[in-house]
Write an enzyme that holds these catalytic residues in place. Structure first.
Site, PDB file in Angstrom:
ATOM      1  N   GLY A 385     -17.961   4.267   6.753  1.00 55.59           N
ATOM      2  CA  GLY A 385     -18.508   3.711   7.984  1.00 55.59           C
ATOM      3  C   GLY A 385     -18.106   4.532   9.186  1.00 55.59           C
ATOM      4  O   GLY A 385     -17.570   5.639   9.059  1.00 55.59           O
ATOM      5  N   PHE A 387     -15.711   4.090  11.244  1.00 52.63           N
ATOM      6  CA  PHE A 387     -14.277   4.215  11.465  1.00 52.63           C
ATOM      7  C   PHE A 387     -13.540   4.759  10.245  1.00 52.63           C
ATOM      8  O   PHE A 387     -12.319   4.862  10.256  1.00 52.63           O
ATOM      9  CB  PHE A 387     -13.674   2.859  11.845  1.00 52.63           C
ATOM     10  CG  PHE A 387     -14.080   2.408  13.215  1.00 52.63           C
ATOM     11  CD1 PHE A 387     -14.109   3.296  14.266  1.00 52.63           C
ATOM     12  CD2 PHE A 387     -14.445   1.086  13.426  1.00 52.63           C
ATOM     13  CE1 PHE A 387     -14.473   2.873  15.537  1.00 52.63           C
ATOM     14  CE2 PHE A 387     -14.811   0.668  14.687  1.00 52.63           C
ATOM     15  CZ  PHE A 387     -14.832   1.555  15.751  1.00 52.63           C
ATOM     16  N   ASP A 501     -21.052  -6.700  16.262  1.00 51.71           N
ATOM     17  CA  ASP A 501     -21.595  -5.646  15.383  1.00 51.71           C
ATOM     18  C   ASP A 501     -22.182  -6.267  14.110  1.00 51.71           C
ATOM     19  O   ASP A 501     -21.963  -5.759  13.015  1.00 51.71           O
ATOM     20  CB  ASP A 501     -20.482  -4.643  15.029  1.00 51.71           C
ATOM     21  CG  ASP A 501     -21.062  -3.322  14.504  1.00 51.71           C
ATOM     22  OD1 ASP A 501     -22.251  -3.060  14.763  1.00 51.71           O
ATOM     23  OD2 ASP A 501     -20.340  -2.582  13.827  1.00 51.71           O
TER      24      ASP A 501
END
Length: 541
Positions: A385, A387, A501
């Site tokens: 993802g 991060f 999100d």
């Protein structure tokens, strides 16, 4: 790209519609057989899959209530089976005058009727038969007064004398509410004008206290005016029920005569030309018309000097009383202020220590996690993802886990990392992914979550091979789960949380295709009742 956005838009729209429509559906009353032998209500609080653990626990509980191995002579059963999302809570109640064998037979048949008619496999339902009632739920139901749903069942025979009937039901309700923790039941009859009789019974589930039982029955009694159109009938609720008829409908051993106090008639007006009744002893008769009133008594007012002295004394007492009240008020306010301030400081200290304790209990050793993921091998990588990457692992005790390894240049600093740890650790809901712990070592930052085998929703929406698994029933379950998770975050958790999100890739699916909302790195806390907020950065996808 356009089609994927449209699909996500329709899923979001369905979630909003589900939240708006669901409360209205839950208010509808149940359904009955043609002869009203059975009435039932299947509530849409959740759906189980036939053959799953919840279904298995439900069948075991309902079978145990009607089993000859379950012995009690008071006709009340309450039990719970399973854990977490597979936990079933159930209550069964038989009429207080029937035998144990009749009770078991009624519960056995009622369970069959309930399961046959709740064809969408709802996780909460109730069935009423004439001699018994059974209900189950995935929510806590023990010791809680539940007045909805309500079912009115009129009979075919006339049985109304409002004054006598209301008094009879009120007396029986008091008797039932005063019952013990094994039985709250009362039955009897009263005689109306002409020698006719009205028979009635009332009953509460004995897990209620006296006040809740009384409240439930009073509400039911108040509805008999609109219930049954001048006929006998039943008012059925999860926590209590009542019935009244013109003939005996319960066991004669439970019958008793209830004396209804006769209403006191109004005093008749005196006829014209008759003398009024003599005055009571110690009272002064009113003067007759045309006669002079008695002379007033002599004025015995005090002299001016004495009156002035009394007035000064009265003023002094008033001034002293006002000063005392003001002093006590100021002193109490100061004490209250310091006490509240001291308590606030103590609460802040407790919260800080609680966060430190929580953080310590969730921290994992880095070597343990590296070993569990086979040194973060590519073979164990589940995805990547914004991060960092997510790896599958297995702890020494055999428990599967998902490890989110934040990249060193991900842009998520210590503040975002601690935000996700402390935030998710306080969230407990079946539609939110569960945080097991975290790990900090030098520049390594790891989040350890429960392992969800079916990956994320976007793999099913956008993958042609997996898309066929999204039939309407599965989509409906996913939509409902996401809605419940968002409702928990916005309304029901101890902290109001805005996810920031929410997208298909952040919705994980377990082996039963139950959705779990994940990735709280961008989440933001709001205070209770706050409806707006401002941010200086762009968030979300």
């Amino acid at each position: 790209m356009g089609s994927s956005r449209s699909l996500f838009f329709f899923i979001t729209l369905a979630i909003i519609i589900l939240n708006l429509v669901a409360p209205a559906i839950s208010q509808y009353d149940g359904m009955c057989t043609e002869r009203t032998d059975y009435c039932w209500k299947c509530s849409d609080t959740g759906i189980y899959t036939p053959g799953d653990k919840y279904h298995e626990n439900l069948n075991s509980l309902l079978s145990s209530f009607s089993s000859s191995n379950t012995q009690n002579n008071y006709g009340f059963y309450n039990s719970s089976l399973g854990q977490d999302q597979n936990q079933v809570n159930a209550i069964a109640l038989c009429r207080g005058d029937i035998s144990e064998d009749s009770c078991h037979a009624c519960l056995n048949k009622s369970a069959d009727v309930l399961l046959q008619n709740c064809t969408r496999h709802q996780k909460e339902a109730i069935v009423w038969a004439e001699p018994c009632m059974a209900r189950y739920s995935n929510n806590l139901i023990f010791g809680i007064e539940q007045v909805d749903p309500v079912q009115h069942v009129p009979s075919e025979k006339y049985a109304r004398n409002d004054l006598v009937l209301t008094s009879l039901l009120a007396i029986l309700s008091d008797r039932a509410a005063s019952g013990d923790s094994l039985k709250k039941f009362a039955a009897g009859h009263a005689t109306v004008s002409g020698g006719e009789k009205i028979y009635a019974l009332v009953q509460c589930t004995p897990d209620l206290d006296k006040q809740n039982c009384s409240n439930c029955l009073k509400q039911s009694v108040s509805e008999i005016q609109t219930c049954c159109g001048g006929k006998g009938g039943r008012v059925l609720r999860p926590s209590c029920n009542l019935r009244y008829e013109a003939g005996l409908f319960f066991e004669s051993t439970a019958n008793s005569l209830v004396d209804i106090p006769a209403p006191v008639p109004p005093a008749p007006a005196p006829e014209e030309g008759t003398a009024p009744p003599p005055p009571e002893e110690g009272t002064t008769p009113a003067p007759e018309e045309g006669t002079a009133p008695p002379p007033p008594e002599e004025d015995t007012a005090p002299a001016p000097e004495e009156a002035k002295k009394k007035s000064n004394t009265k003023q002094t007492v008033i001034i002293i009383a006002v000063v005392l009240v003001v002093f006590v008020t100021i002193f109490s306010s100061i004490c209250f202020f310091y006490r509240v301030r001291k308590r606030r400081v103590k609460l802040e200290q407790d919260e800080n220590s609680e966060e430190v304790s929580l953080g310590d209990s969730l921290q994992y050793d880095f070597e343990t996690i590296r070993s569990a993921t086979d040194d973060f091998s590519d073979a164990n990588m589940l995805g990547r993802g914004g991060f960092g990457a997510v790896y599958k692992g297995r702890l020494l005790n055999g428990q599967p886990i998902a490890v989110k390894r934040l990249s060193k240049n991900s842009g998520q600093g210590d503040r975002e990392f601690k935000n996700e740890v402390m935030l998710v650790a306080q969230l407990q809901h079946r539609n939110l992914v569960r945080l097991l712990g975290f790990c900090l070592k030098a520049e390594e930052r790891l989040l350890i979550y429960e392992y969800v085998p079916n990956t994320s929703l976007d793999h099913f929406i956008f993958d042609p091979n997996n898309h066929e698994h999204l039939d309407w029933e599965t989509c409906y379950k996913i939509i409902g789960g996401i809605a419940r998770g968002i409702l928990y975050l916005h309304e029901d958790s101890r902290l109001r949380i805005i996810h920031h999100d929410l997208k298909a890739s952040n919705i994980l699916l377990d082996k039963y295709m139950n959705p779990k909302i994940a990735d709280f790195g961008m989440a933001r806390l709001f205070v209770i009742d706050q409806t707006q907020g401002h941010t200086r950065t762009v968030r979300g996808t």
